[in-house]
Design a protein around this motif. Structure first.
Motif, PDB file in Angstrom:
ATOM      1  N   ALA B  52      -2.988 -13.505  -0.007  1.00 27.76           N
ATOM      2  CA  ALA B  52      -2.946 -12.747   1.257  1.00 27.76           C
ATOM      3  C   ALA B  52      -2.061 -11.506   1.142  1.00 27.76           C
ATOM      4  O   ALA B  52      -1.946 -10.737   2.097  1.00 27.76           O
ATOM      5  CB  ALA B  52      -2.432 -13.649   2.381  1.00 27.76           C
ATOM      6  N   GLY B  53      -1.423 -11.336  -0.015  1.00 27.04           N
ATOM      7  CA  GLY B  53      -0.584 -10.145  -0.214  1.00 27.04           C
ATOM      8  C   GLY B  53       0.771 -10.253   0.456  1.00 27.04           C
ATOM      9  O   GLY B  53       1.416  -9.241   0.710  1.00 27.04           O
ATOM     10  N   ILE B  74      -2.973  -2.096   0.255  1.00 26.18           N
ATOM     11  CA  ILE B  74      -3.669  -2.680   1.396  1.00 26.18           C
ATOM     12  C   ILE B  74      -5.169  -2.873   1.166  1.00 26.18           C
ATOM     13  O   ILE B  74      -5.840  -3.488   1.981  1.00 26.18           O
ATOM     14  CB  ILE B  74      -3.446  -1.856   2.693  1.00 26.18           C
ATOM     15  CG1 ILE B  74      -3.943  -0.422   2.527  1.00 26.18           C
ATOM     16  CG2 ILE B  74      -2.002  -1.886   3.113  1.00 26.18           C
ATOM     17  CD1 ILE B  74      -3.979   0.342   3.844  1.00 26.18           C
ATOM     18  N   ARG B  77      -6.361  -6.409   1.208  1.00 21.27           N
ATOM     19  CA  ARG B  77      -6.160  -7.092   2.496  1.00 21.27           C
ATOM     20  C   ARG B  77      -7.296  -6.802   3.477  1.00 21.27           C
ATOM     21  O   ARG B  77      -7.463  -7.523   4.457  1.00 21.27           O
ATOM     22  CB  ARG B  77      -4.804  -6.700   3.089  1.00 21.27           C
ATOM     23  CG  ARG B  77      -3.698  -7.576   2.526  1.00 21.27           C
ATOM     24  CD  ARG B  77      -2.364  -7.203   3.077  1.00 21.27           C
ATOM     25  NE  ARG B  77      -1.738  -6.169   2.272  1.00 21.27           N
ATOM     26  CZ  ARG B  77      -0.766  -5.374   2.689  1.00 21.27           C
ATOM     27  NH1 ARG B  77      -0.333  -5.476   3.912  1.00 21.27           N
ATOM     28  NH2 ARG B  77      -0.244  -4.471   1.884  1.00 21.27           N
ATOM     29  N   ARG B  78      -8.048  -5.737   3.230  1.00 22.51           N
ATOM     30  CA  ARG B  78      -9.229  -5.461   4.071  1.00 22.51           C
ATOM     31  C   ARG B  78     -10.305  -6.517   3.844  1.00 22.51           C
ATOM     32  O   ARG B  78     -11.154  -6.743   4.701  1.00 22.51           O
ATOM     33  CB  ARG B  78      -9.807  -4.081   3.754  1.00 22.51           C
ATOM     34  CG  ARG B  78      -8.937  -2.943   4.224  1.00 22.51           C
ATOM     35  CD  ARG B  78      -9.660  -1.613   4.161  1.00 22.51           C
ATOM     36  NE  ARG B  78      -8.739  -0.554   4.498  1.00 22.51           N
ATOM     37  CZ  ARG B  78      -8.372  -0.233   5.733  1.00 22.51           C
ATOM     38  NH1 ARG B  78      -8.881  -0.887   6.751  1.00 22.51           N
ATOM     39  NH2 ARG B  78      -7.514   0.732   5.953  1.00 22.51           N
TER      40      ARG B  78
END
Lengths: 251, 315
Positions: B52-53, B74, B77-78
């Protein structure tokens, strides 16, 4: 970023923090000229009832009103700001809402900046209300100050409070609990006040803005640029520190 | 096998002196419902948080939908919808407001309103959507969490123990919801509730002490790792069951004998020997014997065997 800002603002409204800060600053704003005008009368009444005690106060003037008003900027207002802002990041981390947001395509500095900007907006609105209250009663009771002088006074004071706010956001990012964030914020504020009163540093650290604000309110035009630039640097460094700290944190 | 929705390459994570993940290598096929099984503290949540970062691996790489995962980037995460074990919301927001907020964070703009309504319908929260999340039950919060993970139509859904805190009804609802999602989305589901995995997962990975013990579809796992099992049900009486348990446990082909009420569950290391020996051993019981059959090994049998083996090797 707009979504984050809108959420922060809505939270300040729904949690009534905006309302509370407005009421607190309006109360202290109105109280300042009233205290300056009637404190002498109150003490005179007290001395009548306490025989042998004579309390002498200076003649009420706009100078006294401004001194009273500015005392808020170095005492009550920083405390109020710390109380409303100390939980801003640490509480979200403790509750787990920050992880829910950061699992989405959000860059961490956007979190810090949106919180600071929303809190700054709240501070400026509350300060404007408190200032208008103080100005209204100052004009009624003392016939002044001039609007422009009072505006400049408030701008200098607002810049000082913006530094306190940035340091509180930094503390909220660094601390592991809300209580620790509050203690760290108080530590930052007290250290800044202490260092700012040292000879040699007195004229150009952010606390100098409060002294210079008094002069602005009374119609003088001191050189505020040095302290203002240092204050802006403090804000930048504190926010950059908060962004860096959040970037390194694992949730 | 189809392309990988999630790929972990030598993923390692150390917390001070504790090795939470030990060179984990994993490929999760697209559009599968993938069960990530392990006892508490096995490294499931650490893996999901890396995907999930939210945390960084100490070593190794992870990819989601072809994007390298990192807290500093990011892009991956998209492609991910994330549901933590206990999803946290802003109690002052309504369920609908939260989904709109989640949509705006994903850049949906005005479309966030329609998407929020659509998801509230999907998770059966259409009526509760106008109420503040602070008043939601655990099951409702879990369903709202799944809805919020789905807002951006992510190709990969990471669900960390989605049913462990729920009552049976809440669990049933959440599992039904995950079943409805299968096919469109890759679901990566961590859990220690084996019945959930049995019911909804196509493929399973078993992890213990940060190490991958096995990974395959359920049938392959059963064929590869499960020892044959036999169930013997006896009439309720203390004597024969206790005697039989001792006798069975002493057999060279018996890996374990577990009594459950009036039934003995025998795990065998050698099916043929067990098949030959059991009728002889059970014959003297006469009418005391109610049932005797070879049963399909459960995921629980496989799980227990793998984890026990792993722990024995560690010791």
């Amino acid at each position: 970023m707009r979504a984050l800002l809108a959420k922060e603002w809505l939270e300040l409204v729904r949690s009534r923090r905006l309302l509370v800060l407005c009421v607190v600053l309006l109360f202290f704003g109105i109280l300042s000229p009233l205290t300056a005008r009637y404190m002498g009368d109150i003490f005179a009444m007290m001395s009548e009832s306490m025989q042998g005690i004579v309390i002498q106060l200076p003649e009420p003037s706009i100078h006294e009103a401004i001194v009273q008003y500015l005392a808020n900027f170095s005492e009550n207002y920083p405390l109020a700001i710390i109380l409303v802002a100390m939980a801003c990041i640490v509480a979200e981390r403790e509750r787990g809402t920050l992880a829910m947001v950061l699992a989405r395509p959000v860059i961490r500095w956007q979190i810090v900046l949106s919180k600071y900007l929303a809190l700054l907006g709240m501070l400026l609105i509350a300060l404007a209300l408190g200032g208008l209250g103080a100005l209204y009663y100052s004009i009624i009771l003392f016939g002044g100050p001039a609007f422009v002088d009072f505006l400049l006074l408030n701008l200098a004071g607002a810049l000082y409070l913006s530094v306190i706010l940035a340091l509180t956001v930094l503390a909220s990012t660094l601390a592991r609990s809300t209580v620790a964030a509050g203690a760290l914020s108080l530590g930052f504020w007290l250290t800044l006040s202490l260092v700012g009163s040292l000879p040699g540093l007195r004229g150009w650290l952010p606390p100098a803005l409060v002294t210079q604000a008094a002069e602005l309110g009374l119609g003088s035009r001191p050189d505020v640029w040095q302290a203002a630039l240092v204050a802006l640097t403090f804000i930048g460094v504190a926010l950059a520190g908060a962004c860096l700290a959040l970037q390194r944190q694992e949730l | 096998m189809s392309a990988s929705a999630i790929s972990c390459q030598e993923l390692t994570r150390r917390f001070d002196h504790h090795l939470a993940l030990d060179s984990l290598c994993l490929e999760v096929p697209e559009h599968s419902v993938f069960g990530f099984l392990g006892p508490n503290g096995a490294g499931k949540t650490t893996t999901i948080k890396i995907l999930a970062g939210l945390i960084r691996p100490t070593a190794g790489k992870a990819y989601v939908a072809g994007q390298r995962v990192s807290p500093d980037d990011i892009a991956a995460r998209r492609a991910v919808g994330y549901l933590p074990e206990e999803p946290a919301f802003y109690g002052w927001m309504t369920g609908r407001e939260y989904l709109i907020y989640a949509g705006r964070l994903l850049g949906l703009g005005a479309g966030a309103h329609g998407r929020a309504d659509e998801l509230l319908q999907l998770v059966d929260l259409a009526e509760a959507g106008a109420r503040r999340v602070g008043g939601y039950s655990r099951g409702m919060r879990q369903r709202l969490g799944i809805a919020s993970a789905l807002v951006g139509r992510p190709p990969v859904l990471l669900l960390d123990e989605p049913t462990s805190a729920l009552d049976p009804l809440g669990r049933r609802d959440v599992l039904a919801l995950i079943e409805r999602l299968s096919g469109d989305t890759t679901v990566f589901l961590s859990t220690h509730i084996l019945a959930d995995v049995d019911r909804i997962c196509d493929r399973v990975a078993v992890i213990s002490r940060g190490r991958l013990l096995a990974e395959a579809d359920q049938e392959t796992l059963r064929a590869r790792f499960a020892a044959p099992a036999f169930e013997i049900e006896l009439a309720p009486a203390p004597g024969p069951a206790a005697d039989l348990l001792k006798t069975l446990a002493a057999q060279p082909w018996a890996a374990s004998v577990e009594p459950v009420d009036n039934t003995l569950r025998v795990m065998a290391t050698d099916t043929d020997s067990a098949r030959r020996a059991l009728p002889v051993l059970l014959a003297p019981l006469g009418e005391q014997l109610l049932r005797y059959e070879q049963v399909r090994p459960t995921l629980e049998d496989i799980f227990a065997r793998l984890v026990e083996q792993s722990e024995e090797e560690t010791l």
